[in-house]
Write an enzyme that holds these catalytic residues in place. Structure first.
Site, PDB file in Angstrom:
ATOM      1  N   SER A  84      -5.459   8.080   2.287  1.00 50.02           N
ATOM      2  CA  SER A  84      -6.523   7.950   0.959  1.00 50.02           C
ATOM      3  C   SER A  84      -7.713   7.346   1.406  1.00 50.02           C
ATOM      4  CB  SER A  84      -5.460   7.527  -0.133  1.00 50.02           C
ATOM      5  OG  SER A  84      -5.142   6.429  -0.070  1.00 50.02           O
ATOM      6  N   ASP A 246      -6.822   2.987 -11.006  1.00 49.36           N
ATOM      7  CA  ASP A 246      -5.323   2.738 -10.688  1.00 49.36           C
ATOM      8  C   ASP A 246      -5.084   1.118 -10.247  1.00 49.36           C
ATOM      9  OD1 ASP A 246      -6.347   2.502  -8.308  1.00 49.36           O
ATOM     10  OD2 ASP A 246      -5.104   4.367  -7.493  1.00 49.36           O
ATOM     11  N   HIS A 249      -6.476   1.316  -5.345  1.00 50.86           N
ATOM     12  CA  HIS A 249      -7.422   1.907  -4.390  1.00 50.86           C
ATOM     13  C   HIS A 249      -8.592   1.531  -5.087  1.00 50.86           C
ATOM     14  CE1 HIS A 249      -4.324   5.007  -4.059  1.00 50.86           C
ATOM     15  NE2 HIS A 249      -4.516   5.447  -2.934  1.00 50.86           N
TER      16      HIS A 249
END
Length: 350
Positions: A84, A246, A249
């Site tokens: 990610s 979130d 990240h």
């Protein structure tokens, strides 16, 4: 895996925290009673992380395309592989993704167009690099940037196994004549929703994997840049600015800082070509590779590459390695006029 639009949702935060705690409890060799007491604290922190860190939402923006088309010459082909952090999860605009930032930075420095292909997949472990590499090789890349490792820590992948998958990827790319730059495992202890003592354990395991990655990648002919806790101090000071929604990240500015650390090394790797230039020791120092890896894991933003001493690749303690601590600035994430494939201007020094 060649379809970058399909992603695997990342493991929820509470499961990540619980897995780190379980690994740490086993690795420390504590007594059963102490482990049980510690485990209760860590599980409580894991539950808190579950309430704080939401599940994955939409996939990150696609960033594939040609950047700097106005420049003359054959485009430099760059591929971005990994998890990610390589895909740019947490941002909404493609110009804010690591791939777009890197491509734009390269066009500005090299005055050449850059053709970017992103094969990174959200939630990927090092074991998932093989299909990414196979797809990347079809593009005949000049340089590959790999960001991987965080999910290996949280999913209890044995470090030796995770490193083996990474080395296989680096060797396959190098065999095809592609330069490889690896951003080593980030410091999961920098994640704010994870509190001590879980944070300390996360930091320990992250650094261990990052050091092992450095040794293996340089031995395989690649370059590494330690990301470590590069974003930690800024995250602590400005969490709403440096985190995505979130709180797990990075935000656009967080990714820009990481890219500012990676870009000088990508430029150096492209300039090296088939012959790796011996670098002067005064720049950052020459160490045995194991020592260089340990030092880099402690100091975010440190580049490690192979070098020679008196015409030799190896010394009594193994492979010689060059450390460089690059000077770099933050990245402005402002839009620019031009075709849609353009990205923000990246400012940094090498």
């Amino acid at each position: 895996m060649g379809d970058v639009g399909s992603v695997v949702p990342p493991v929820p935060g509470w499961q990540r925290a619980r897995r780190i705690a379980r690994m740490a409890a086993i690795g420390t060799g504590a007594t059963a009673a102490a482990a049980a007491a510690t485990g209760g604290v860590l599980l409580g922190q894991a539950r808190q992380a579950r309430r704080t860190i939401p599940m994955a939402e939409a996939p990150p923006p696609r960033c594939d395309g040609v950047y700097g088309a106005k420049f003359p010459g054959r485009p430099v082909t760059m591929v971005v592989l990994g998890d990610s952090s390589a895909a740019g999860y947490g941002v909404h605009r493609r110009r804010e993704t690591p791939g777009a930032l890197l491509a734009t930075g390269l066009t500005r420095r090299l005055h050449r167009p850059v053709r970017l292909h992103r094969f990174a997949v959200v939630g990927s472990l090092s074991a998932g690099l093989k299909p990414q590499v196979e797809s990347a090789l079809e593009c005949e890349p000049d340089v590959a940037v790999i960001l991987i490792g965080g999910n290996d820590v949280t999913n209890r992948t044995p470090p030796g196994l995770a490193v083996r998958y990474l080395v296989d990827a680096v060797r396959a790319l190098r065999a095809a004549g592609c330069e490889v730059v690896v951003g080593t495992c980030p410091d999961l202890g920098a994640i704010q929703p994870i509190q001590p003592p879980l944070r300390w354990l996360a930091r320990r395991w992250s650094r261990q994997l990052a050091a092992a990655q450095t040794v293996a990648v340089v031995e395989a002919g690649g370059w590494t840049v330690s990301l470590g806790d590069l974003l930690g101090p800024r995250f602590a000071a400005e969490p709403t600015r440096m985190f995505a929604w979130d709180r797990f990240h990075p935000s656009a500015e967080g990714y820009a800082m990481a890219v500012a650390a990676l870009l000088p090394t990508v430029i150096s790797a492209l300039g090296a070509g088939a012959e790796r230039r011996p670098a002067p020791a005064a720049v950052g120092g020459v160490r045995s590779l194991p020592k260089a890896a340990q030092e880099a894991a402690r100091h975010a933003g440190t580049e490690v590459s192979g070098t020679q001493v008196r015409g030799r690749d190896r010394g009594p303690a193994g492979r010689w390695a060059q450390l460089r601590r690059r000077a770099f600035f933050g990245v402005g994430a402002e839009p620019q006029s031009g075709p849609p494939t353009d990205s923000p201007t990246l400012e940094g020094t090498s």
